[in-house]
Every structure is written in structure tokens, then in C-alpha cells.
Motif scaffolding. Structure first.
Motif, PDB file in Angstrom:
ATOM      1  N   LEU A 116       0.844  -1.186   0.000  1.00  0.00           N
ATOM      2  CA  LEU A 116       0.000   0.000   0.000  1.00  0.00           C
ATOM      3  C   LEU A 116       0.882   1.240   0.000  1.00  0.00           C
ATOM      4  O   LEU A 116       1.834   1.328   0.776  1.00  0.00           O
ATOM      5  CB  LEU A 116      -0.902  -0.010   1.244  1.00  0.00           C
ATOM      6  CG  LEU A 116      -1.977   1.061   1.390  1.00  0.00           C
ATOM      7  CD1 LEU A 116      -3.031   0.915   0.302  1.00  0.00           C
ATOM      8  CD2 LEU A 116      -2.636   0.949   2.770  1.00  0.00           C
ATOM      9  N   ILE A 117       0.609   2.178  -0.904  1.00  0.00           N
ATOM     10  CA  ILE A 117       1.310   3.468  -0.905  1.00  0.00           C
ATOM     11  C   ILE A 117       0.306   4.555  -0.542  1.00  0.00           C
ATOM     12  O   ILE A 117      -0.790   4.610  -1.111  1.00  0.00           O
ATOM     13  CB  ILE A 117       1.950   3.770  -2.267  1.00  0.00           C
ATOM     14  CG1 ILE A 117       3.025   2.728  -2.584  1.00  0.00           C
ATOM     15  CG2 ILE A 117       2.565   5.165  -2.278  1.00  0.00           C
ATOM     16  CD1 ILE A 117       3.765   2.987  -3.877  1.00  0.00           C
ATOM     17  N   ILE A 118       0.698   5.416   0.407  1.00  0.00           N
ATOM     18  CA  ILE A 118      -0.182   6.485   0.885  1.00  0.00           C
ATOM     19  C   ILE A 118       0.530   7.820   0.717  1.00  0.00           C
ATOM     20  O   ILE A 118       1.673   7.989   1.170  1.00  0.00           O
ATOM     21  CB  ILE A 118      -0.546   6.283   2.373  1.00  0.00           C
ATOM     22  CG1 ILE A 118      -1.134   4.894   2.600  1.00  0.00           C
ATOM     23  CG2 ILE A 118      -1.522   7.360   2.834  1.00  0.00           C
ATOM     24  CD1 ILE A 118      -1.152   4.466   4.044  1.00  0.00           C
ATOM     25  N   ASN A 123      -3.999  19.446   5.016  1.00  0.00           N
ATOM     26  CA  ASN A 123      -5.323  19.337   5.644  1.00  0.00           C
ATOM     27  C   ASN A 123      -5.623  17.917   6.100  1.00  0.00           C
ATOM     28  O   ASN A 123      -6.783  17.502   6.170  1.00  0.00           O
ATOM     29  CB  ASN A 123      -6.427  19.814   4.699  1.00  0.00           C
ATOM     30  CG  ASN A 123      -6.228  21.258   4.269  1.00  0.00           C
ATOM     31  OD1 ASN A 123      -5.766  22.085   5.056  1.00  0.00           O
ATOM     32  ND2 ASN A 123      -6.542  21.552   3.020  1.00  0.00           N
ATOM     33  N   SER A 124      -4.564  17.130   6.386  1.00  0.00           N
ATOM     34  CA  SER A 124      -4.697  15.774   6.936  1.00  0.00           C
ATOM     35  C   SER A 124      -5.424  14.813   6.003  1.00  0.00           C
ATOM     36  O   SER A 124      -5.974  13.801   6.441  1.00  0.00           O
ATOM     37  CB  SER A 124      -5.431  15.804   8.295  1.00  0.00           C
ATOM     38  OG  SER A 124      -4.724  16.604   9.210  1.00  0.00           O
ATOM     39  N   GLY A 125      -5.430  15.091   4.720  1.00  0.00           N
ATOM     40  CA  GLY A 125      -6.043  14.176   3.765  1.00  0.00           C
ATOM     41  C   GLY A 125      -5.045  13.163   3.232  1.00  0.00           C
ATOM     42  O   GLY A 125      -3.843  13.227   3.527  1.00  0.00           O
ATOM     43  N   TRP A 126      -5.517  12.193   2.465  1.00  0.00           N
ATOM     44  CA  TRP A 126      -4.611  11.214   1.877  1.00  0.00           C
ATOM     45  C   TRP A 126      -5.131  10.707   0.531  1.00  0.00           C
ATOM     46  O   TRP A 126      -6.324  10.704   0.253  1.00  0.00           O
ATOM     47  CB  TRP A 126      -4.368  10.033   2.825  1.00  0.00           C
ATOM     48  CG  TRP A 126      -5.603   9.366   3.381  1.00  0.00           C
ATOM     49  CD1 TRP A 126      -6.143   9.560   4.622  1.00  0.00           C
ATOM     50  CD2 TRP A 126      -6.456   8.400   2.723  1.00  0.00           C
ATOM     51  NE1 TRP A 126      -7.273   8.787   4.794  1.00  0.00           N
ATOM     52  CE2 TRP A 126      -7.483   8.057   3.640  1.00  0.00           C
ATOM     53  CE3 TRP A 126      -6.455   7.789   1.480  1.00  0.00           C
ATOM     54  CZ2 TRP A 126      -8.496   7.143   3.337  1.00  0.00           C
ATOM     55  CZ3 TRP A 126      -7.460   6.877   1.164  1.00  0.00           C
ATOM     56  CH2 TRP A 126      -8.464   6.558   2.093  1.00  0.00           C
ATOM     57  N   PHE A 127      -4.188  10.292  -0.295  1.00  0.00           N
ATOM     58  CA  PHE A 127      -4.435   9.492  -1.482  1.00  0.00           C
ATOM     59  C   PHE A 127      -3.775   8.143  -1.219  1.00  0.00           C
ATOM     60  O   PHE A 127      -2.637   8.104  -0.741  1.00  0.00           O
ATOM     61  CB  PHE A 127      -3.791  10.121  -2.723  1.00  0.00           C
ATOM     62  CG  PHE A 127      -4.448  11.373  -3.222  1.00  0.00           C
ATOM     63  CD1 PHE A 127      -5.246  11.349  -4.356  1.00  0.00           C
ATOM     64  CD2 PHE A 127      -4.260  12.580  -2.572  1.00  0.00           C
ATOM     65  CE1 PHE A 127      -5.837  12.502  -4.827  1.00  0.00           C
ATOM     66  CE2 PHE A 127      -4.836  13.749  -3.034  1.00  0.00           C
ATOM     67  CZ  PHE A 127      -5.641  13.714  -4.169  1.00  0.00           C
ATOM     68  N   ALA A 128      -4.428   7.048  -1.538  1.00  0.00           N
ATOM     69  CA  ALA A 128      -3.841   5.735  -1.263  1.00  0.00           C
ATOM     70  C   ALA A 128      -4.224   4.742  -2.351  1.00  0.00           C
ATOM     71  O   ALA A 128      -5.315   4.813  -2.920  1.00  0.00           O
ATOM     72  CB  ALA A 128      -4.293   5.225   0.108  1.00  0.00           C
ATOM     73  N   LYS A 129      -3.314   3.796  -2.628  1.00  0.00           N
ATOM     74  CA  LYS A 129      -3.578   2.758  -3.623  1.00  0.00           C
ATOM     75  C   LYS A 129      -2.904   1.466  -3.201  1.00  0.00           C
ATOM     76  O   LYS A 129      -1.766   1.463  -2.737  1.00  0.00           O
ATOM     77  CB  LYS A 129      -3.080   3.172  -5.002  1.00  0.00           C
ATOM     78  CG  LYS A 129      -3.423   2.174  -6.112  1.00  0.00           C
ATOM     79  CD  LYS A 129      -3.009   2.696  -7.474  1.00  0.00           C
ATOM     80  CE  LYS A 129      -3.345   1.697  -8.575  1.00  0.00           C
ATOM     81  NZ  LYS A 129      -4.793   1.525  -8.733  1.00  0.00           N
ATOM     82  N   SER A 169       3.917   7.137   2.776  1.00  0.00           N
ATOM     83  CA  SER A 169       4.047   5.907   3.568  1.00  0.00           C
ATOM     84  C   SER A 169       3.884   4.700   2.653  1.00  0.00           C
ATOM     85  O   SER A 169       3.040   4.707   1.756  1.00  0.00           O
ATOM     86  CB  SER A 169       2.993   5.835   4.673  1.00  0.00           C
ATOM     87  OG  SER A 169       3.156   6.879   5.605  1.00  0.00           O
ATOM     88  N   ILE A 170       4.721   3.678   2.898  1.00  0.00           N
ATOM     89  CA  ILE A 170       4.597   2.397   2.193  1.00  0.00           C
ATOM     90  C   ILE A 170       4.398   1.321   3.250  1.00  0.00           C
ATOM     91  O   ILE A 170       5.159   1.242   4.225  1.00  0.00           O
ATOM     92  CB  ILE A 170       5.853   2.090   1.354  1.00  0.00           C
ATOM     93  CG1 ILE A 170       6.098   3.204   0.335  1.00  0.00           C
ATOM     94  CG2 ILE A 170       5.710   0.746   0.650  1.00  0.00           C
ATOM     95  CD1 ILE A 170       7.370   3.030  -0.456  1.00  0.00           C
ATOM     96  N   ILE A 171       3.370   0.490   3.073  1.00  0.00           N
ATOM     97  CA  ILE A 171       3.014  -0.538   4.053  1.00  0.00           C
ATOM     98  C   ILE A 171       2.897  -1.881   3.331  1.00  0.00           C
ATOM     99  O   ILE A 171       2.379  -1.946   2.215  1.00  0.00           O
ATOM    100  CB  ILE A 171       1.675  -0.222   4.738  1.00  0.00           C
ATOM    101  CG1 ILE A 171       1.726   1.153   5.410  1.00  0.00           C
ATOM    102  CG2 ILE A 171       1.309  -1.303   5.740  1.00  0.00           C
ATOM    103  CD1 ILE A 171       0.373   1.587   5.949  1.00  0.00           C
ATOM    104  N   TYR A 172       3.384  -2.959   3.986  1.00  0.00           N
ATOM    105  CA  TYR A 172       3.145  -4.295   3.428  1.00  0.00           C
ATOM    106  C   TYR A 172       3.010  -5.304   4.548  1.00  0.00           C
ATOM    107  O   TYR A 172       3.414  -5.077   5.691  1.00  0.00           O
ATOM    108  CB  TYR A 172       4.255  -4.705   2.461  1.00  0.00           C
ATOM    109  CG  TYR A 172       5.589  -5.044   3.110  1.00  0.00           C
ATOM    110  CD1 TYR A 172       5.864  -6.333   3.553  1.00  0.00           C
ATOM    111  CD2 TYR A 172       6.579  -4.081   3.266  1.00  0.00           C
ATOM    112  CE1 TYR A 172       7.075  -6.653   4.137  1.00  0.00           C
ATOM    113  CE2 TYR A 172       7.794  -4.380   3.843  1.00  0.00           C
ATOM    114  CZ  TYR A 172       8.037  -5.677   4.278  1.00  0.00           C
ATOM    115  OH  TYR A 172       9.236  -5.990   4.867  1.00  0.00           O
ATOM    116  N   GLN A 173       2.435  -6.455   4.214  1.00  0.00           N
ATOM    117  CA  GLN A 173       2.383  -7.614   5.089  1.00  0.00           C
ATOM    118  C   GLN A 173       3.077  -8.775   4.393  1.00  0.00           C
ATOM    119  O   GLN A 173       3.103  -8.847   3.154  1.00  0.00           O
ATOM    120  CB  GLN A 173       0.929  -8.018   5.388  1.00  0.00           C
ATOM    121  CG  GLN A 173       0.233  -7.195   6.448  1.00  0.00           C
ATOM    122  CD  GLN A 173      -1.158  -7.739   6.743  1.00  0.00           C
ATOM    123  OE1 GLN A 173      -1.956  -7.939   5.832  1.00  0.00           O
ATOM    124  NE2 GLN A 173      -1.459  -7.953   7.997  1.00  0.00           N
TER     125      GLN A 173
END
Length: 640
Positions: A116-118, A123-129, A169-173
Motif C-alpha cells: 500500500l502506498i499512501i 489538511n490531513s487528507g490522503w491518497f492511497a492505492k 508511507s509504504i506498508i506491506y504484510q
């Protein structure tokens, strides 16, 4: 080539009836600004990515502690609860336009199925895919437009013209929590990218639009551009310049009224015949071709559909080049022709047309494999049946085949009816896989490429350890009609150990070399690896470039039952607003290769020529060509 065919299917009629000033529009791709998100990270590791000169990467192995990000992954994307690994990268960049913003990654992974890339914005918003991963190893560079990503506040995002990215941010499991995982990233860039800006037309296109332009102006611009490239330490090419400026656009749109299409279409066809680069090789006479074409236009001016179909036939009969074609999508037709999946396959074997496959169980008893097809609907079969749509046009829903059954004692003659509307249960043996990779029984490694779509380079890399341990490599290019030249050049770089010129590109007034640069040493295969390459009459274009590039390498053998197609080009698609499209390659850019090995229209003759005498010589049965390749590699292994 396959992708160009798909463009035809997606051609959209623009419905423009009144255009004050007819014009031609070519396109270019530009990058206005680029942000390298990894540039400020200190704890980089030594790790080589194949298409990057710097052997550094960023490894992600810190456990994620942020409850907010865990909640985003689990609540919005439905991830299972468990251990997460992540990295956060702070950015101090100016605001960038939301429209056209594109993110690109290059990865090497192990034991990871998704990540996941965020993008954290003001304004505390996000785009994520979320991105899925199907294999271990190097992952081909992935690019996506940020506007297609999920967002925290749809209303806010819709109103934004620009966004300021505060951090990424980059997240993985892990796929399996019991196995070690690795996630190394070599590229993480954000760029403002425009893929369809109006560019410059090639001068001859402007000339048929009655616009003044000259080659001298174009090459003056190229000369100035070259100077800047040399100053930056890069080797310039007209190919790069032409794509950047639009001179070598893959698509040209003619904006012209419907009433003027036929007249303009004739001017285009005359220019294309005049600038066709392979007259000599294919034994064509320009003057005679123009006279024949002029006769077609003279006798078909009242019916546009008849005109376009007549020109289609003219090109196929007189030129027979897969990179020269006319497609007409007529919206006035009552209904489009159905897409037909045939219940059988007819192949030409040893000069005869035989039943090579039957895909429906109900037909298997009445149509024995290997039967010779003598007639179709009562008429003698002169050529292989490749397109059955003509039978729909004639209102037929059944084929009557006259067969000679070679499996019977007396060569029985019989007629069978083949319904064209029955379902197909295609045996898995007949499903061709792209990117297939496996060991054969004798430890020979086998790779199959159906096209050059851009992933073959990484497919070879990710099997490199298995290939090096094998007794030889077989690369199957049968049926591979081409694709991206960049993928071919990248793959060749893995098999070459020094710079190699494989040909040149010829433009008006000058030529430039086509040079392959070897990949980094740790990625290359050395010449003790024997390679057999399988080809047939459908092996064309980019596949033939691969054969040309690898031909001088030691221990390479081309094995096939026919010459390759002999068709290498980089064509352009010319589109009219009424649904008419023309695909053609012109002498503004002609590719030249050594004539003793490759000939346009003749192709490349295999080193080992395998005869076909029966349908069972063809895959997926005995596959005589594959057997021959295995024998060649075994013999070469014993004699070394």
C-alpha cells in the motif's frame, strides 16, 4: 504489433462534421517536473536494480506502529490484522497539479503479495492505492495516475487543483508469516506527466494538409537538441528527439469534415505508397501501384464503404505487409460482426490443410485429427481459413467441410457440418501461456514469450538462477508477432558481453546506429550457456530484432519449421473522424539490418530446419520443433 491491433478495436469515432480548417495532429509525451522521494533517505543499502546505474536501494523492514495507518489498511482496504512493515518519507516539495500526477516504483520483493502506498497531503487528507504482486524478484516498474487512487475526502479532492504532499508511507504484510520477507525499493518518483500534448508533425504530413514545413527546419531543431544532450553526457538519437517532440508519434489524427475524407484519404495513400520503405525488398513498382490505386478511387467514389474495402484488398493483395493496413469502422452498420471463437483449427502442413485441433467434444468423433480439408462449403480450399467472418456476411451459420480422413484404412472421403454457434471447451493443452517458465525433463530450461509487452526482461532476470543451473535454455518465440523494441533491447543486454551494433535507422539525410549496451555483469549470461530459439512463420518484428541481436553470440541455435515472417517496422496509426484508420510505416524511419541474415518479406531462415509432415508434428502434440531444439542442446553439451 498485437497492441496496435487492439488500438483499432478501441478507435472512437469523433463525430466531427464541420471543421473550418482541416489539420493533422501528432502527439508527444512530456514530464514537467519530477520528485525523487528516495533522494533524502540516508540508510540506503548496496543493491543493484537492472535499469539503474547506481547500485543502491532502500530496504523496508521496520514494523508499523501507527494505529491510524493500520486502521486505514484494515478498515478501508480490508487487510487482515497482523504484523505490518512500513517506511515513512517526509517531503518538502512545492504544491503540484493534481491532474496528470503520476507515481512510479521499481521493486525487488520476496514473500509479499501486496503493498500500500499512501500520499499524505495538506489538511490531513490522503491518497492511497493498493498494489498486487504475483511473483518474487524484480517487479517491472509500475506507474499509476494519482487521480485514480482512493481518497480520504472525495468532495475536498474534487475541488483541489493542486496538492501538497507532506509525506509518503509504504506498508506491506508478509504472504507467509513463517518465511523471511524482503521489500527493497529502487525508485519512488512523482512526476507531472502529460502523455497526449499536441506535438510537431513530420513534414510530409503537413505537406498533404497544405501547410508549409521543411525537413531542414526539423533537423535544425534536432541539431540544437543534440548539442544539449552531448553537454549532459548522453548519446542523442533522433528516435528520442522525435518521440519527445511528436515528430515520430505513434498516432496522428486528421481533423477534417466527413465530405472531404475520401479526397484526403487518396492524398494520404499516394504519399504512403510513395514513401513505403521496402519497395525493392518486396519487388514492388511504385508507379504500377499508384495506377492500380487510382483506378480503385475512380470507380468507388460514390460509396465510401466500398472504397475503403477495395483499398483494404489492394494493400493485402499487392503489398502483403502486416504493418500496412486499412481499418474502417462504420457506425451505420446495423450491428457489429460477432467475435467468433472457432470450434476447430486448420493448419497448413506440408502443403496441405489439415485439422490440427478440435475444441468441442461433440465434434471430435466426426472430425478426426489429421484429416485433410479438401473443400469448404463445396468449394476447393486454396488457403488456410484464418477469418470466418465472411461466412457471417453471407448469412451462414454452418461450415460444410469435405475431409479426407488419413486415420482411416482407405483414406475415407466425407462431408461434415460444423456449427459456428456451438460452445467451445478448449483443452488446456491448447491454451498458450505468456511468460511460461519451466524445467523440461532433462533439466533444460524453457521460456515462452507470446509478445514483447515489456515484462520479458524481468521474467528472464527472475529465472536467472534456474537458467544458469540448467543444461541449456530454450526461448520459444513461435507466434510472437512483436511488441516493444525497448523490451527486446533490454533482453539482449543480458546475453551480450560487449557493445554491439545490430543495425541502423535511416532518416532523410543521415543514419544512426542501433547499439545494444550490455547489462551489469552480475545480471548477464556468459557464452557457455547454450540457447535454442524456436521460430515459425508468425515470428515477426521485435522477435526478429531479438534474433538479429543474438545471432553472433556463441552457442545460439535458431530452430523452426519455417522462415520467420520478415516484417520489421515501427508504424504509425493515422485516424480520421469517421472511423477510418490507416496503419503504415514510411521512409522517414527505415530500419536496416545485415541483408545476408535478415530480408524484409523473406525473414530469417532457421539454423536447424524441421520438416512438418503431419498435424501431430505440431504443438500441443509431439511438438517436433521443441524435440529438435532439445536434441541440438544435448549434442552441443556433449561436444563442449
Amino acid at each position: 504489433m498485437n497492441q496496435l491491433i487492439s488500438i483499432f478495436a478501441l478507435t472512437i469515432c469523433m463525430g466531427i462534421n464541420l471543421i473550418a480548417q482541416p489539420k493533422a495532429i501528432s502527439y508527444k509525451s512530456i514530464t514537467k517536473q519530477k520528485i525523487n522521494a528516495l533522494s533524502g533517505i540516508q540508510n540506503k543499502k548496496e543493491f543493484c536494480f537492472p535499469k539503474d546505474d547506481s547500485c543502491v536501494g532502500v530496504e523496508i523492514n521496520d514494523k508499523l506502529e501507527s494505529k491510524e495507518l493500520i486502521s486505514l489498511a484494515e478498515d478501508h482496504f480490508g487487510w487482515d490484522s497482523g504484523e505490518y512493515y512500513s517506511i515513512s518519507i517526509a517531503l518538502n516539495e512545492p504544491s503540484v497539479p493534481k491532474s496528470g500526477l503520476r507515481l512510479t516504483t521499481a521493486l525487488h520483493v520476496k514473500n509479499i503479495s501486496k503493498y500500500l502506498i499512501i500520499l499524505h497531503v495538506e489538511n490531513s487528507g490522503w491518497f492511497a492505492k493498493e498494489f498486487s504482486i504475483s511473483d518474487n524478484g524484480f517487479i517491472p516498474p509500475t506507474s499509476t495516475y494519482v487521480e485514480t487512487w482512493d481518497v480520504s475526502d472525495t468532495k475536498l479532492v474534487d475541488e483541489l487543483k493542486e496538492i501538497t504532499i507532506r509525506s509518503i508511507s509504504i506498508i506491506y504484510q508478509k504472504s507467509s508469516f513463517k518465511t523471511h520477507s524482503n521489500f527493497t525499493i529502487g525508485e519512488l518518483t512523482i512526476q507531472e506527466y502529460y502523455s497526449h500534448q499536441i506535438g510537431q508533425n513530420i513534414p510530409w504530413i503537413d505537406s498533404i494538409m497544405n501547410n508549409s514545413y521543411s525537413y531542414s527546419k526539423m533537423f535544425d531543431e534536432y541539431s540544437l537538441w543534440c548539442s544539449k544532450q552531448f553537454d549532459n553526457g548522453t548519446l542523442p538519437t533522433f528516435e528520442s528527439f522525435g518521440l519527445i517532440e511528436g515528430y515520430l508519434s505513434s498516432t496522428v489524427d486528421f481533423q477534417i469534415s466527413d465530405t472531404e475524407v475520401a479526397t484526403h484519404f487518396k492524398k494520404l495513400m499516394v504519399a504512403l505508397i510513395d514513401k513505403y520503405p521496402f519497395h525493392v525488398e518486396r519487388g514492388l513498382n511504385k508507379s504500377k501501384l499508384k495506377l492500380k490505386m487510382d483506378s480503385i478511387f475512380t470507380h468507388n467514389t460514390k460509396n465510401p464503404k466500398n472504397l475503403f474495402e477495395a483499398i483494404q484488398g489492394f494493400i493485402k493483395t499487392n503489398i502483403n505487409d502486416p504493418h500496412f493496413a486499412v481499418v474502417y469502422i462504420d457506425e451505420s452498420d446495423d450491428a457489429s460482426l460477432p467475435t467468433l471463437k472457432l470450434p476447430l483449427a486448420i493448419k497448413e502442413v506440408a502443403g496441405q490443410h489439415v485439422i490440427a485441433a478440435v475444441y468441442n467434444d461433440k465434434l471430435k468423433q466426426s472430425i478426426p485429427l489429421g484429416s485433410i480439408v479438401q473443400t469448404v462449403n463445396g468449394k476447393s480450399l486454396e488457403k488456410g481459413i484464418e477469418n470466418y467472418n465472411e461466412y457471417f456476411l453471407l448469412g451462414k451459420d454452418t461450415l460444410r467441410l469435405g475431409l479426407e480422413d488419413l486415420n482411416s484404412v482407405y483414406g475415407e472421403l466425407k462431408e461434415v457440418k460444423v456449427p459456428l454457434n456451438i460452445s467451445i471447451a478448449r483443452d488446456q493443452r491448447f491454451v498458450t501461456k505468456h511468460g511460461e517458465a519451466k524445467y523440461l525433463n532433462d533439466s533444460t530450461f524453457y521460456l515462452r514469450f507470446n509478445n514483447w509487452s515489456g515484462n520479458n526482461f524481468y521474467h528472464i532476470l527472475n529465472n536467472s538462477d534456474k537458467i544458469r543451473k540448467s543444461n541449456g535454455l530454450i526461448i520459444d518465440l513461435r507466434g510472437n508477432g512483436g511488441g516493444y523494441g525497448s523490451d527486446v533491447y533490454a533482453c539482449l543486454s543480458l546475453f551480450l558481453n560487449q557493445l554491439k551494433q545490430i543495425g541502423n535507422v535511416e532518416y532523410p539525410w543521415f543514419k544512426e546506429s542501433i547499439i545494444i549496451t550490455p547489462a551489469k555483469r552480475n545480471f548477464r549470461f556468459f557464452e557457455d550457456l547454450s540457447v535454442a530459439i524456436l521460430v515459425d512463420a508468425s515470428t515477426a518484428c521485435a522477435s526478429e530484432i531479438f534474433l538479429i541481436g543474438i545471432r553472433d553470440r556463441n552457442n545460439v541455435f535458431v530452430v523452426g519449421d519455417e522462415n520467420t515472417m520478415g516484417a520489421i517496422a515501427s508504424p504509425t496509426l493515422y485516424r480520421y473522424p469517421n472511423g477510418l484508420s490507416v496503419l503504415a510505416h514510411t521512409s522517414i524511419r527505415r530500419y536496416n539490418y545485415e541483408g545476408t541474415y535478415y530480408s524484409e518479406g523473406i525473414g530469417i531462415r532457421p539454423d536447424v530446419f524441421v520438416s512438418k509432415t503431419h498435424a501431430r508434428d505440431l504443438k500441443p502434440y509431439d511438438d517436433k520443433v521443441l524435440k529438435a531444439a532439445k536434441s541440438v542442446l544435448s549434442f552441443n553439451q556433449m561436444t563442449e
